[in-house]
Design a protein around this motif. Structure first.
Motif, short mmCIF file in Angstrom:
data_model
loop_
_atom_site.label_atom_id
_atom_site.label_comp_id
_atom_site.label_asym_id
_atom_site.label_seq_id
_atom_site.Cartn_x
_atom_site.Cartn_y
_atom_site.Cartn_z
N PHE A 195 14.70 100.49 -63.88
CA PHE A 195 13.78 99.61 -64.59
C PHE A 195 12.44 99.49 -63.86
CE2 PHE A 195 11.92 95.37 -65.11
CZ PHE A 195 11.72 95.35 -66.48
N PHE A 196 12.51 99.24 -62.55
CA PHE A 196 11.26 99.03 -61.80
C PHE A 196 10.50 100.34 -61.58
CE2 PHE A 196 13.63 95.13 -60.68
CZ PHE A 196 12.72 94.22 -61.21
N LEU A 197 11.23 101.45 -61.51
CA LEU A 197 10.55 102.74 -61.45
C LEU A 197 9.76 102.99 -62.73
CD1 LEU A 197 12.91 105.44 -59.85
CD2 LEU A 197 10.64 104.75 -59.07
N LYS A 198 10.36 102.63 -63.85
CA LYS A 198 9.67 102.81 -65.14
C LYS A 198 8.42 101.93 -65.21
CE LYS A 198 10.51 103.07 -70.10
NZ LYS A 198 9.68 104.29 -70.15
N GLN A 199 8.55 100.71 -64.71
CA GLN A 199 7.39 99.81 -64.70
C GLN A 199 6.26 100.40 -63.84
OE1 GLN A 199 7.24 96.70 -66.53
NE2 GLN A 199 8.99 97.83 -67.39
N ILE A 200 6.64 100.95 -62.71
CA ILE A 200 5.64 101.56 -61.80
C ILE A 200 5.01 102.78 -62.45
CG2 ILE A 200 5.34 102.76 -59.60
CD1 ILE A 200 7.65 100.94 -58.53
N SER A 201 5.85 103.59 -63.12
CA SER A 201 5.32 104.80 -63.77
C SER A 201 4.32 104.47 -64.86
CB SER A 201 6.47 105.63 -64.36
OG SER A 201 7.04 104.97 -65.48
N GLU A 202 4.42 103.25 -65.42
CA GLU A 202 3.50 102.80 -66.45
C GLU A 202 2.35 101.98 -65.86
OE1 GLU A 202 6.02 100.71 -69.17
OE2 GLU A 202 6.99 102.54 -69.91
N ARG A 203 2.26 102.00 -64.51
CA ARG A 203 1.19 101.33 -63.75
C ARG A 203 1.15 99.81 -63.97
NH1 ARG A 203 -2.35 105.38 -61.96
NH2 ARG A 203 -1.98 107.41 -62.95
N LYS A 204 2.31 99.22 -64.18
CA LYS A 204 2.38 97.78 -64.41
C LYS A 204 2.64 97.02 -63.10
CE LYS A 204 4.17 98.18 -69.15
NZ LYS A 204 5.33 97.91 -70.04
N ASN A 205 1.75 96.14 -62.73
CA ASN A 205 1.92 95.26 -61.58
C ASN A 205 2.57 96.01 -60.40
OD1 ASN A 205 2.10 93.05 -59.89
ND2 ASN A 205 2.88 91.69 -61.51
N LEU A 206 1.87 96.95 -59.84
CA LEU A 206 2.43 97.85 -58.84
C LEU A 206 3.02 97.12 -57.63
CD1 LEU A 206 -0.11 100.82 -58.78
CD2 LEU A 206 2.07 100.61 -60.01
N LYS A 207 2.35 96.10 -57.15
CA LYS A 207 2.83 95.41 -55.95
C LYS A 207 4.19 94.74 -56.20
CE LYS A 207 1.62 91.90 -52.51
NZ LYS A 207 2.83 91.07 -52.71
N ASP A 208 4.27 93.89 -57.22
CA ASP A 208 5.51 93.15 -57.48
C ASP A 208 6.66 94.09 -57.83
OD1 ASP A 208 4.26 90.80 -56.97
OD2 ASP A 208 4.00 90.21 -59.07
N ASN A 209 6.39 95.07 -58.67
CA ASN A 209 7.45 95.98 -59.10
C ASN A 209 7.93 96.89 -57.96
OD1 ASN A 209 7.83 95.22 -61.84
ND2 ASN A 209 5.91 96.22 -62.37
N THR A 210 7.02 97.28 -57.08
CA THR A 210 7.43 98.10 -55.93
C THR A 210 8.24 97.28 -54.93
OG1 THR A 210 5.44 99.45 -56.20
CG2 THR A 210 6.64 99.69 -54.13
N GLU A 211 7.85 96.02 -54.74
CA GLU A 211 8.63 95.14 -53.86
C GLU A 211 10.05 94.97 -54.38
OE1 GLU A 211 6.43 91.52 -53.61
OE2 GLU A 211 5.20 92.19 -51.91
N LYS A 212 10.17 94.78 -55.70
CA LYS A 212 11.50 94.63 -56.29
C LYS A 212 12.29 95.93 -56.23
CE LYS A 212 10.06 90.84 -59.27
NZ LYS A 212 9.65 90.42 -60.64
N LEU A 213 11.58 97.05 -56.37
CA LEU A 213 12.23 98.36 -56.23
C LEU A 213 12.84 98.49 -54.83
CD1 LEU A 213 12.76 101.30 -57.21
CD2 LEU A 213 10.51 101.87 -56.25
N ILE A 214 12.09 98.12 -53.82
CA ILE A 214 12.59 98.19 -52.44
C ILE A 214 13.79 97.26 -52.26
CG2 ILE A 214 12.03 97.70 -50.02
CD1 ILE A 214 9.13 98.53 -50.68
N ASP A 215 13.71 96.06 -52.85
CA ASP A 215 14.82 95.10 -52.75
C ASP A 215 16.11 95.67 -53.32
OD1 ASP A 215 13.31 93.17 -51.51
OD2 ASP A 215 12.80 92.11 -53.38
N TRP A 216 16.01 96.35 -54.44
CA TRP A 216 17.22 96.88 -55.09
C TRP A 216 17.75 98.13 -54.37
CZ3 TRP A 216 20.38 94.28 -57.89
CH2 TRP A 216 19.92 93.19 -58.62
N ILE A 217 16.88 98.88 -53.74
CA ILE A 217 17.35 99.99 -52.90
C ILE A 217 18.12 99.42 -51.71
CG2 ILE A 217 16.62 101.85 -51.35
CD1 ILE A 217 14.28 102.38 -53.28
#
Length: 233
Positions: A195-217
Motif C-alpha cells: 500500500f505505502f509503496l503504491k502511495q510513494i509511486s504516485e508521489r503522495k506525501n513522500l515523507k509520511d508514506n516512506t516513514e510508514k513503509l519503513i515501520d512495516w518493514i
C-alpha cells in the motif's frame, strides 16, 4: 473393545498380520487342548480346564497384553517422532520462504537508501537485513527513518525513491500470497508495504508514506524474530 478397534484401524499391514497370527495361534491351542480332552474319556472337563486350559490361556492373555502394550508404546513413540519431523520440516520450509521475502525487502531498502550515510563507512547499500540480526535491523531502520527528512530535501533522493517504488512494486505484489505460508502478521505487514509503496509511486506525501513503509518493514522483521525464523532446525 474400542481400544482394540482403534489399535487395529491404525495398525500397518505388517502389524495386522502379527495380530492375525496371534489370534490363529490362540485358536490352535484351544482346538488342540479340546481335542486332547475328548481323546481322554476319564478326564473331567473342569479338572482339565483348571489344570491345562486355564493356565495356558492365562499365560497367553498375559503375553498378549504385554505384547499389545509394547506395540502401543512403540507406535506412540513413532507417532511423536513423525510429528516432530513434520514440525521441523514445516519450520524449515517457513525459513526458506521468509528468507526469500526478506531478500526482496533488502533489495528495496538498498535501492532507496543506496547513498545514505549510516556512519562507520556504511551506507544503505550495505544494509544486510539478515534474519539473525534483529536488533541491528531495527536500529538501522530507525536511523533511516530519522534521516528521511534531510534526505528528502534532495530532489535526486526523492526521484530515486519514487522510481524505486515503481520498479519494486510489481515484484513485491507478486509475492503477497506467499506470506500466507508464514503468519497473519507477515501477511498484514506485506500488504501494508504494498500500500505505502503504491502511495510513494504516485508521489503522495513522500515523507509520511516512506516513514510508514519503513515501520512495516521493521514489523515484518519483528514477526520473523518472534517466530524464530532466523535459521533452520
Amino acid at each position: 473393545m474400542s481400544y482394540l478397534r482403534s489399535l487395529l484401524s491404525e495398525a500397518s499391514d505388517a502389524m495386522l498380520k502379527v495380530y492375525t497370527g496371534i489370534f490363529l495361534l490362540v485358536v490352535l491351542i484351544f482346538k488342540t487342548t479340546v481335542t486332547f480332552y475328548f481323546l481322554d474319556p476319564n478326564a473331567s472337563f473342569l479338572d482339565y480346564f483348571k489344570g491345562n486350559l486355564l493356565p495356558e490361556f492365562t499365560g497367553m492373555i498375559v503375553e498378549l497384553i504385554l505384547f499389545i502394550f509394547v506395540i502401543d508404546v512403540l507406535r506412540d513413540s513413532e507417532r511423536k517422532n513423525q510429528e516432530k519431523l513434520k514440525s521441523i520440516a514445516l519450520h524449515n520450509e517457513k525459513v526458506d520462504i521468509e528468507h526469500r521475502l526478506r531478500h526482496q525487502l533488502r533489495i528495496l531498502v538498498r535501492r532507496v537508501f543506496e547513498d545514505v550515510d549510516l556512519g562507520s563507512s556504511n551506507t544503505g547499500a550495505n544494509f544486510k537485513f539478515h534474519a539473525s540480526e534483529h536488533e541491528e535491523n531495527q536500529e538501522t531502520l530507525r536511523a533511516l527513518k530519522l534521516m528521511l527528512t534531510d534526505e528528502l530535501d534532495s530532489n535526486v533522493f526523492a526521484e530515486n525513491l519514487v522510481q524505486s517504488a515503481l520498479f519494486e512494486l510489481p515484484m513485491i505484489m507478486s509475492l503477497a500470497s506467499v506470506n500466507s505460508n508464514l503468519s497473519g502478521r507477515h501477511l498484514k505487514a506485506w500488504m501494508a508495504i504494498i500500500f505505502f509503496l503504491k502511495q510513494i509511486s504516485e508521489r503522495k506525501n513522500l515523507k509520511d508514506n516512506t516513514e510508514k513503509l519503513i515501520d512495516w518493514i521493521a514489523m515484518f522483521d519483528k514477526a520473523s524474530f518472534q517466530q524464530k525464523l532466523s535459521s533452520k532446525i
